[in-house]
Design an enzyme around this catalytic site. Sequence first.
Site, PDB file in Angstrom:
ATOM      1  N   ARG A 126     -13.516  -5.437  15.369  1.00  0.00           N
ATOM      2  CA  ARG A 126     -12.256  -4.561  16.000  1.00  0.00           C
ATOM      3  C   ARG A 126     -13.007  -3.048  15.967  1.00  0.00           C
ATOM      4  NH1 ARG A 126      -7.509  -1.860  12.404  1.00  0.00           N
ATOM      5  NH2 ARG A 126      -9.355  -0.609  11.557  1.00  0.00           N
ATOM      6  N   TYR A 177      -6.496   7.765  13.355  1.00  0.00           N
ATOM      7  CA  TYR A 177      -6.438   6.431  12.531  1.00  0.00           C
ATOM      8  C   TYR A 177      -7.655   5.755  12.430  1.00  0.00           C
ATOM      9  CZ  TYR A 177      -5.644   1.443  12.055  1.00  0.00           C
ATOM     10  OH  TYR A 177      -5.659   0.284  11.725  1.00  0.00           O
ATOM     11  N   HIS A 219     -14.053  -4.980  10.829  1.00  0.00           N
ATOM     12  CA  HIS A 219     -13.675  -3.732  11.368  1.00  0.00           C
ATOM     13  C   HIS A 219     -14.955  -2.841  11.607  1.00  0.00           C
ATOM     14  CE1 HIS A 219      -9.454  -3.189   9.639  1.00  0.00           C
ATOM     15  NE2 HIS A 219      -9.549  -4.238  10.139  1.00  0.00           N
ATOM     16  N   ASP A 260      -7.007  -1.678  17.598  1.00  0.00           N
ATOM     17  CA  ASP A 260      -5.621  -1.243  17.329  1.00  0.00           C
ATOM     18  C   ASP A 260      -5.077  -0.005  17.585  1.00  0.00           C
ATOM     19  OD1 ASP A 260      -3.567  -1.178  15.523  1.00  0.00           O
ATOM     20  OD2 ASP A 260      -4.885  -1.900  13.525  1.00  0.00           O
ATOM     21  N   HIS A 283      -2.100   1.015  16.557  1.00  0.00           N
ATOM     22  CA  HIS A 283      -1.279   1.260  15.145  1.00  0.00           C
ATOM     23  C   HIS A 283       0.081   2.089  15.425  1.00  0.00           C
ATOM     24  CE1 HIS A 283      -1.810   1.932  10.862  1.00  0.00           C
ATOM     25  NE2 HIS A 283      -2.421   0.771  11.073  1.00  0.00           N
ATOM     26  N   ARG A 307       0.870 -11.635  13.527  1.00  0.00           N
ATOM     27  CA  ARG A 307      -0.125 -10.815  12.540  1.00  0.00           C
ATOM     28  C   ARG A 307       0.582 -10.706  11.164  1.00  0.00           C
ATOM     29  NH1 ARG A 307      -2.620  -6.873  12.435  1.00  0.00           N
ATOM     30  NH2 ARG A 307      -4.268  -8.016  11.637  1.00  0.00           N
ATOM     31  N   HIS A 322      -2.931 -10.833   8.893  1.00  0.00           N
ATOM     32  CA  HIS A 322      -3.272  -9.501   8.349  1.00  0.00           C
ATOM     33  C   HIS A 322      -4.299  -9.745   7.382  1.00  0.00           C
ATOM     34  CE1 HIS A 322      -1.827  -5.054   6.895  1.00  0.00           C
ATOM     35  NE2 HIS A 322      -3.190  -5.014   7.795  1.00  0.00           N
ATOM     36  N   GLU A 354      -3.905  -4.347  19.640  1.00  0.00           N
ATOM     37  CA  GLU A 354      -2.972  -4.682  18.578  1.00  0.00           C
ATOM     38  C   GLU A 354      -1.967  -3.481  18.498  1.00  0.00           C
ATOM     39  OE1 GLU A 354      -5.122  -5.334  15.198  1.00  0.00           O
ATOM     40  OE2 GLU A 354      -3.641  -4.524  13.611  1.00  0.00           O
ATOM     41  N   TRP A 363       2.357   6.496  11.996  1.00  0.00           N
ATOM     42  CA  TRP A 363       0.913   6.544  11.683  1.00  0.00           C
ATOM     43  C   TRP A 363       0.390   5.036  11.811  1.00  0.00           C
ATOM     44  CZ3 TRP A 363      -2.224   3.676   8.069  1.00  0.00           C
ATOM     45  CH2 TRP A 363      -3.457   4.022   7.858  1.00  0.00           C
ATOM     46  N   GLU A 367      -8.095 -11.573   9.889  1.00  0.00           N
ATOM     47  CA  GLU A 367      -8.798 -10.379   9.709  1.00  0.00           C
ATOM     48  C   GLU A 367      -9.387 -10.498   8.631  1.00  0.00           C
ATOM     49  OE1 GLU A 367      -5.975  -7.129   9.393  1.00  0.00           O
ATOM     50  OE2 GLU A 367      -7.429  -5.738   9.889  1.00  0.00           O
ATOM     51  N   ASN A 372       0.940  -1.229  -0.112  1.00  0.00           N
ATOM     52  CA  ASN A 372       0.046  -0.119  -0.007  1.00  0.00           C
ATOM     53  C   ASN A 372       0.744   1.226  -0.108  1.00  0.00           C
ATOM     54  OD1 ASN A 372      -2.265   1.524   0.122  1.00  0.00           O
ATOM     55  ND2 ASN A 372      -2.662   1.015   2.331  1.00  0.00           N
ATOM     56  N   GLU A 411       1.818  -6.938  11.316  1.00  0.00           N
ATOM     57  CA  GLU A 411       1.435  -6.641  10.050  1.00  0.00           C
ATOM     58  C   GLU A 411       2.445  -6.071   9.286  1.00  0.00           C
ATOM     59  OE1 GLU A 411      -2.044  -4.115  11.107  1.00  0.00           O
ATOM     60  OE2 GLU A 411      -1.114  -2.236  10.620  1.00  0.00           O
ATOM     61  N   ASP A 446      -6.199  -3.589   1.520  1.00  0.00           N
ATOM     62  CA  ASP A 446      -5.095  -3.149   0.579  1.00  0.00           C
ATOM     63  C   ASP A 446      -4.002  -4.456   0.383  1.00  0.00           C
ATOM     64  OD1 ASP A 446      -2.653  -2.892   2.956  1.00  0.00           O
ATOM     65  OD2 ASP A 446      -4.495  -1.797   3.642  1.00  0.00           O
TER      66      ASP A 446
HETATM   67  C1  CS2 Z   1      -4.859  -2.094  10.182  1.00  0.00           C
HETATM   68  C2  CS2 Z   1      -4.521  -2.040   8.333  1.00  0.00           C
HETATM   69  O1  CS2 Z   1      -5.442  -3.966   9.178  1.00  0.00           O
HETATM   70  C3  CS2 Z   1      -5.169  -3.260  10.132  1.00  0.00           C
HETATM   71  O2  CS2 Z   1      -5.148  -3.863  11.257  1.00  0.00           O
HETATM   72  O3  CS2 Z   1      -3.452  -1.682  10.716  1.00  0.00           O
HETATM   73  O4  CS2 Z   1      -5.647  -1.230   7.741  1.00  0.00           O
HETATM   74  C4  CS2 Z   1      -3.145  -1.003   7.979  1.00  0.00           C
HETATM   75  O5  CS2 Z   1      -3.494   0.246   8.285  1.00  0.00           O
HETATM   76  C5  CS2 Z   1      -3.024  -0.956   6.564  1.00  0.00           C
HETATM   77  O6  CS2 Z   1      -2.965  -2.432   6.027  1.00  0.00           O
HETATM   78  C6  CS2 Z   1      -2.057  -0.138   6.123  1.00  0.00           C
HETATM   79  O7  CS2 Z   1      -1.905  -0.407   4.562  1.00  0.00           O
HETATM   80 MG    MG Z   2      -3.769  -2.948  12.265  1.00  0.00          MG
END
Ligand code: CS2
Ligand code: MG
Length: 402
Positions: A149, A161, A124, A210, A212, A283, A312, A236, A402, A339, A39, A262, A316
């Site tokens: 989530r 986020y 999600h 999450d 992040h 993950r 993961h 997470e 991020w 996920e 991504n 991830e 994306d």
């Molecule tokens: C996220 C993702 O799925 C998740 O747990 O953290 O959506 C992540 O932000 C993206 O894969 C980034 O490309």
């Molecule tokens: Mg994540």
Amino acid sequence: MPSIIESAEVIVCSPGRNYVTVKIVTSDGVVGWGDATVNGRELAVASYLRDHVCPLLIGRDAQRIEQTWQWLYKGGYWRRGPITMAAIGAVDLALWDIKGKELGVPVYQLLGGAVREGVLTYAHASGWEVPQLLDAIDEKLEAGYLAVRAQSGIPGRRSVYAVASPEPGEPTNGFPPVEVWDTDAYLRHIPGVLETVRSHVGDSVRLLHDAHHRLTPIEAARLGKDLEPVRLFWLEDVTPGENQEALRLVRQHTTTPLAIGEVFNTIWDCMGFISGQYIDFVRTSVMHAGGISPSRRINDYASLYQVKVAPHGPSDVSPITMAASLHLDIATPNLGIQEYMGYPREALSVFQPDYSFDKGYLHPSDAPGLGVEFDEVAARAFPYERSYLPVAEREDGTPIDW
Ligand code: CS2
Ligand code: MG
């Protein structure tokens, strides 16, 4: 009888978002599909494949998956890293697809067969305000999900986020959108949100959250402690993934289960977390970690320490990676959960996956190979569009994870 690779090409398309797809064709006309999407850096993988990997595949025996994997990994000399591993991962996925098609069996049968009836999956749910979040969760539970989530906005912030802001952002003119982050506001707000969510859904729904990669170990430890009454399924990515020792400290302070992985590409990125038993779930994405072949080694290594795998599965990575993940999941004894974020409608007009969802569980396809068709004609209608993930800054402009 060897099956010789006759062509290997890369297709970049953007049906709702960018995807990088590898097509490998054998001398018998068998087609294997792989996903190489990273991504925000899609064209780098496309070039790595087109310019440096695809030409080397021509004339190789498509049946020798492990030998080809070792050859690309060790032979490249400059090993590891997201671009290299996604490229190798895409080739690995395409070769497993071909092997399944040649033998007439779904890939999970080649991995030892199913150890369970279905793959537990989480969706999600996000909302700027708590009522919207609760509605989003209810929608997922009504659709049959048993695990969700939950992410929410933070009062006084314009962007957070994973949550769509109620206010329109500035136009970014092809640059990454900037999100402003305040750790203290987040740490004050989120435990109350998740407590409300827990009372809303009751005890049996598995709840995940999450962070992040944004916290320091001691901030993460405090959050883990504050969230103990909510009994999360996991918390997470509390700290950045590079420092494996950070989670040791978090672990010492909280019984909230921890998940990370991830952004990892190899077993080396998660070995310390696993052997130190700092985490409960690893993950890695099956493609970003180099494909099914090396992901099996991560899974087995994790099982030695009772760490579960929870691949993961964001939108994306393409449905080809999702399909590969499901074949591996159903054959993996120490699976925790998968996920599943879902896909834009346009993406499903180009990728046609045959996996299915029923009552909270995903089921891999029983078609030979991975079970995803790719419509090359439909893909042509969606040319690549430059696009970036957001970057995050503190209020004073200091960049933060991020
Ligand atoms: C996220 C993702 O799925 C998740 O747990 O953290 O959506 C992540 O932000 C993206 O894969 C980034 O490309
Ligand atoms: Mg994540």
